[in-house]
Each structure stands twice: as C-alpha cells, then as structure tokens.
Design a protein around this motif. Structure first.
Motif, PDB file in Angstrom:
ATOM      1  N   MET A   1       0.803  10.121  -0.185  1.00 30.34           N
ATOM      2  CA  MET A   1       0.309   9.106   0.708  1.00 30.34           C
ATOM      3  C   MET A   1       0.865   7.756   0.250  1.00 30.34           C
ATOM      4  SD  MET A   1      -3.634   8.059   1.579  1.00 30.34           S
ATOM      5  CE  MET A   1      -3.961   9.462   2.604  1.00 30.34           C
ATOM      6  N   SER A   2       1.425   7.045   1.188  1.00 33.00           N
ATOM      7  CA  SER A   2       2.020   5.750   0.849  1.00 33.00           C
ATOM      8  C   SER A   2       0.931   4.695   0.669  1.00 33.00           C
ATOM      9  CB  SER A   2       2.988   5.320   1.946  1.00 33.00           C
ATOM     10  OG  SER A   2       2.274   5.001   3.117  1.00 33.00           O
ATOM     11  N   LYS A   3       1.302   3.608   0.055  1.00 31.52           N
ATOM     12  CA  LYS A   3       0.357   2.514  -0.186  1.00 31.52           C
ATOM     13  C   LYS A   3      -0.118   1.909   1.135  1.00 31.52           C
ATOM     14  CE  LYS A   3      -1.721  -0.579  -2.742  1.00 31.52           C
ATOM     15  NZ  LYS A   3      -3.025  -0.321  -3.266  1.00 31.52           N
ATOM     16  N   ALA A   4       0.762   1.868   2.124  1.00 28.46           N
ATOM     17  CA  ALA A   4       0.379   1.325   3.424  1.00 28.46           C
ATOM     18  C   ALA A   4      -0.695   2.182   4.091  1.00 28.46           C
ATOM     19  CB  ALA A   4       1.606   1.212   4.323  1.00 28.46           C
ATOM     20  N   MET A   5      -0.527   3.484   4.044  1.00 32.67           N
ATOM     21  CA  MET A   5      -1.525   4.382   4.647  1.00 32.67           C
ATOM     22  C   MET A   5      -2.845   4.324   3.880  1.00 32.67           C
ATOM     23  SD  MET A   5      -0.517   5.678   7.395  1.00 32.67           S
ATOM     24  CE  MET A   5      -1.728   6.959   7.609  1.00 32.67           C
ATOM     25  N   LYS A   6      -2.762   4.188   2.569  1.00 26.72           N
ATOM     26  CA  LYS A   6      -3.969   4.085   1.756  1.00 26.72           C
ATOM     27  C   LYS A   6      -4.740   2.814   2.109  1.00 26.72           C
ATOM     28  CE  LYS A   6      -5.563   3.884  -2.990  1.00 26.72           C
ATOM     29  NZ  LYS A   6      -5.203   3.671  -4.373  1.00 26.72           N
ATOM     30  N   ASP A   7      -4.037   1.712   2.258  1.00 21.04           N
ATOM     31  CA  ASP A   7      -4.689   0.458   2.644  1.00 21.04           C
ATOM     32  C   ASP A   7      -5.323   0.562   4.025  1.00 21.04           C
ATOM     33  OD1 ASP A   7      -4.108  -0.802   0.286  1.00 21.04           O
ATOM     34  OD2 ASP A   7      -2.354  -1.876   1.055  1.00 21.04           O
ATOM     35  N   LEU A   8      -4.603   1.170   4.959  1.00 21.12           N
ATOM     36  CA  LEU A   8      -5.149   1.340   6.296  1.00 21.12           C
ATOM     37  C   LEU A   8      -6.425   2.188   6.275  1.00 21.12           C
ATOM     38  CD1 LEU A   8      -2.009   1.893   8.533  1.00 21.12           C
ATOM     39  CD2 LEU A   8      -3.713   0.109   8.779  1.00 21.12           C
ATOM     40  N   VAL A  50      -6.720  -3.613   6.431  1.00 21.59           N
ATOM     41  CA  VAL A  50      -6.013  -3.065   7.589  1.00 21.59           C
ATOM     42  C   VAL A  50      -4.770  -3.906   7.885  1.00 21.59           C
ATOM     43  CG1 VAL A  50      -6.159  -2.734  10.086  1.00 21.59           C
ATOM     44  CG2 VAL A  50      -7.996  -1.905   8.621  1.00 21.59           C
ATOM     45  N   ALA A  51      -4.921  -5.219   7.854  1.00 21.02           N
ATOM     46  CA  ALA A  51      -3.769  -6.092   8.108  1.00 21.02           C
ATOM     47  C   ALA A  51      -2.688  -5.903   7.044  1.00 21.02           C
ATOM     48  CB  ALA A  51      -4.216  -7.550   8.153  1.00 21.02           C
ATOM     49  N   THR A  52      -3.110  -5.759   5.785  1.00 21.04           N
ATOM     50  CA  THR A  52      -2.152  -5.535   4.707  1.00 21.04           C
ATOM     51  C   THR A  52      -1.437  -4.204   4.884  1.00 21.04           C
ATOM     52  OG1 THR A  52      -3.521  -6.819   3.204  1.00 21.04           O
ATOM     53  CG2 THR A  52      -1.891  -5.368   2.201  1.00 21.04           C
ATOM     54  N   GLY A  53      -2.182  -3.179   5.259  1.00 18.90           N
ATOM     55  CA  GLY A  53      -1.576  -1.872   5.485  1.00 18.90           C
ATOM     56  C   GLY A  53      -0.581  -1.886   6.632  1.00 18.90           C
ATOM     57  N   LEU A  54      -0.938  -2.582   7.701  1.00 19.16           N
ATOM     58  CA  LEU A  54       0.007  -2.690   8.825  1.00 19.16           C
ATOM     59  C   LEU A  54       1.256  -3.449   8.421  1.00 19.16           C
ATOM     60  CD1 LEU A  54      -2.444  -3.444  11.767  1.00 19.16           C
ATOM     61  CD2 LEU A  54      -1.149  -1.344  11.369  1.00 19.16           C
ATOM     62  N   TYR A  55       1.089  -4.526   7.674  1.00 21.31           N
ATOM     63  CA  TYR A  55       2.237  -5.305   7.221  1.00 21.31           C
ATOM     64  C   TYR A  55       3.150  -4.471   6.329  1.00 21.31           C
ATOM     65  CZ  TYR A  55       4.942  -8.830   4.735  1.00 21.31           C
ATOM     66  OH  TYR A  55       5.974  -9.535   4.175  1.00 21.31           O
ATOM     67  N   ARG A  56       2.543  -3.753   5.358  1.00 21.44           N
ATOM     68  CA  ARG A  56       3.352  -2.921   4.470  1.00 21.44           C
ATOM     69  C   ARG A  56       4.044  -1.793   5.233  1.00 21.44           C
ATOM     70  NH1 ARG A  56      -0.177  -2.252  -1.071  1.00 21.44           N
ATOM     71  NH2 ARG A  56       0.129  -4.385  -1.756  1.00 21.44           N
ATOM     72  N   GLY A  57       3.358  -1.233   6.215  1.00 19.88           N
ATOM     73  CA  GLY A  57       3.960  -0.154   6.998  1.00 19.88           C
ATOM     74  C   GLY A  57       5.163  -0.627   7.788  1.00 19.88           C
ATOM     75  N   VAL A  58       5.043  -1.799   8.395  1.00 21.96           N
ATOM     76  CA  VAL A  58       6.172  -2.367   9.159  1.00 21.96           C
ATOM     77  C   VAL A  58       7.300  -2.742   8.210  1.00 21.96           C
ATOM     78  CG1 VAL A  58       6.856  -4.363  10.536  1.00 21.96           C
ATOM     79  CG2 VAL A  58       4.765  -3.138  11.077  1.00 21.96           C
ATOM     80  N   ARG A  59       6.952  -3.281   7.063  1.00 23.06           N
ATOM     81  CA  ARG A  59       7.970  -3.711   6.106  1.00 23.06           C
ATOM     82  C   ARG A  59       8.721  -2.524   5.514  1.00 23.06           C
ATOM     83  NH1 ARG A  59       6.819  -7.059   0.718  1.00 23.06           N
ATOM     84  NH2 ARG A  59       8.960  -7.597   0.249  1.00 23.06           N
ATOM     85  N   GLU A  60       8.006  -1.421   5.222  1.00 23.97           N
ATOM     86  CA  GLU A  60       8.653  -0.242   4.669  1.00 23.97           C
ATOM     87  C   GLU A  60       9.548   0.455   5.702  1.00 23.97           C
ATOM     88  OE1 GLU A  60       5.549   2.253   3.240  1.00 23.97           O
ATOM     89  OE2 GLU A  60       5.132   1.005   1.489  1.00 23.97           O
ATOM     90  N   SER A  61       9.121   0.454   6.961  1.00 19.66           N
ATOM     91  CA  SER A  61       9.911   1.160   7.982  1.00 19.66           C
ATOM     92  C   SER A  61      11.131   0.359   8.419  1.00 19.66           C
ATOM     93  CB  SER A  61       9.034   1.482   9.189  1.00 19.66           C
ATOM     94  OG  SER A  61       8.672   0.301   9.865  1.00 19.66           O
TER      95      SER A  61
END
Length: 62
Positions: A1-8, A50-61
C-alpha cells in the motif's frame, strides 16, 4: 500500500468517526474534553490527510 493510499484511508476513517461524535454527543458529559470538539478536530485532521493523500497520489502518478 502506497503512502498516498494510506493517507487517504486514514483520513476517510477519521472523518467517518469524527462526524458522529460532532453530531450526536452534545449531551454527553466527559470530565476532561468536549466530545463535539473532539469530533470536529478529528474531521479537520481527516480532511488534511485526505488532501495530503490526493496530492501525493497525483504527484506520484504524474
């Protein structure tokens, strides 16, 4: 599980736990804290996660 998904996931859980505390614990007396304020703080922290997870998810992709 990625850090972005964990934050979300953590953020959504905090919001879902904080919302009932904020809405339905107005008449509950606890000596140290007010449960409605605890619920509000949990929802705010959950929103930030949630905002941090979305940001990390967009940044990683991207």
């Amino acid at each position: 599980m990625s850090k972005a998904m964990k934050d979300l996931l953590e953020g959504v859980v905090l919001v879902l736990v904080g919302l009932p505390l904020w809405l339905f614990t107005e008449d509950v007396d606890v000596p140290v804290v007010t449960l409605t304020k605890v619920g509000l703080v949990m929802m705010c922290v959950g929103g930030v996660l949630v905002a941090t997870g979305l940001y990390r998810g967009v940044r990683e992709s991207g």
